[in-house]
Design an enzyme around this catalytic site. Structure first.
Site: not given
Ligand code: GLY
Length: 309
Positions: A176, A204-207, A226-229
């Site tokens: 990101t 899949r949709v992230g943050d 940024t990181g695990v959505g």
């Molecule tokens: N931060 C990006 C995602 O997890 O989609």
């Protein structure tokens, strides 16, 4: 008001890129953003321009450097928010545009909606004449094939492939890109763009498509994450950080507290954010090994860069 722009290029392990390339890309993005403001542009112009430079670099997990999903395809999320007007635009799981952040801006400015996903977003991009994404880069495909090879050796089940990839150091969690800016009129804006997480389930949709999670801006502060959505969405990370500034905390305290609260619930190695306030103070906080980020104030000769691996 003295304009300022800050960008990050992802929280993560940062095993793959040369530090000089990262520094140069951050500097290029910051300078492009400041130039946009210098030539009369708004904070929104600046953050979109900076993020486009990072998308086009091909170095990061966004735009041309976007990672692939389990089916080997690229699908991207992006968001833009104008803190002055409260306007928001986002796109989710789009495959067509080279610059998803530009499409997010079009959603904000040309439609009545906040988020447009999938084929609808792609069709909008096509009809607006936005540049087409060329597909995954050779470097991204190389990492994907390496993951598949290890999976076939029986070392992994796909549902856990992401964690395994991190543990084995096959992929960097760096992900990101994002920017926040304050313009001459004191307006704040935030923009973010991502290819999501490698080996994600298609669709899949992230943050980065979710306001308040991956990006948020008000008249007091603007933040991008940024990181695990999944973790960032559950934490509403950027809304939380901006709210902390609104209730009187410095950007440093707000960012650090928001990350600490997330880590208490979801552990470490999963998130970071940058934030600026209406006086142009900037800060970055993260619970990963690194999160390269920097800021540049109007009139400064060189950017300030930190969070390097
Ligand atoms: N931060 C990006 C995602 O997890 O989609």
């Amino acid at each position: 008001m003295r304009p300022v722009i800050a960008v990050h290029v992802g929280a993560g392990t940062w095993k793959y890129l040369k530090v000089d390339d990262v520094i140069n890309a951050i500097s290029d993005a910051l300078k492009a953003g400041i130039r946009a403001i210098a030539s009369g542009g708004s904070a929104v112009d600046a953050v979109v321009k900076s993020v486009m430079v990072l998308e086009d670099s091909g170095l990061f997990n966004a735009g041309l450097g976007s990672v692939v999903d389990l089916a080997g395809g690229v699908s991207m999320d992006a968001g833009v928010m104008d803190g002055w007007s409260g306007s928001i635009g986002a796109v989710a799981s789009v495959t067509y545009p080279k610059n998803p952040v530009l499409l997010a801006r079009k959603v904000m400015e040309l439609t009545d909606h906040v988020i447009i996903a999938g084929s609808g977003g792609d069709e909008l991009a096509r009809r607006l004449g936005l540049e087409k994404h060329p597909g995954p880069s050779q470097e991204v495909l190389k990492r994907f094939r390496e993951l598949l090879r290890r999976a076939k050796e029986g070392k992994v089940r796909f549902r856990k492939s992401y964690e395994l990839a991190l543990r084995l150091g096959i992929v960097s969690t760096a992900d990101t890109v994002g920017a926040v800016a304050l313009d001459k009129e004191g307006r704040l804006a935030a923009a973010v763009s991502t290819g999501g997480v490698i080996m994600k389930f298609p669709g899949r949709v992230g943050d980065s498509a979710v306001p308040g999670a991956g990006f948020y801006a008000s008249r007091s502060a603007a933040a991008v994450a940024t990181g695990v959505g999944e973790v960032i969405i559950k934490s509403f990370l950027t809304l939380k950080a901006v709210s902390k500034v609104e209730s009187g905390l410095s950007v440093m305290r707000a960012a650090e507290e928001a990350i600490e609260e997330l880590s208490k619930v979801y552990g470490n190695d999963n998130a970071g954010l940058i934030i600026i306030d209406s006086e142009g103070n900037a800060w970055g906080a993260y619970n990963t090994r690194a999160m390269p980020w920097g800021f540049l104030r109007f009139g400064d000769r060189a950017p300030t860069i930190s969070g390097l691996p």
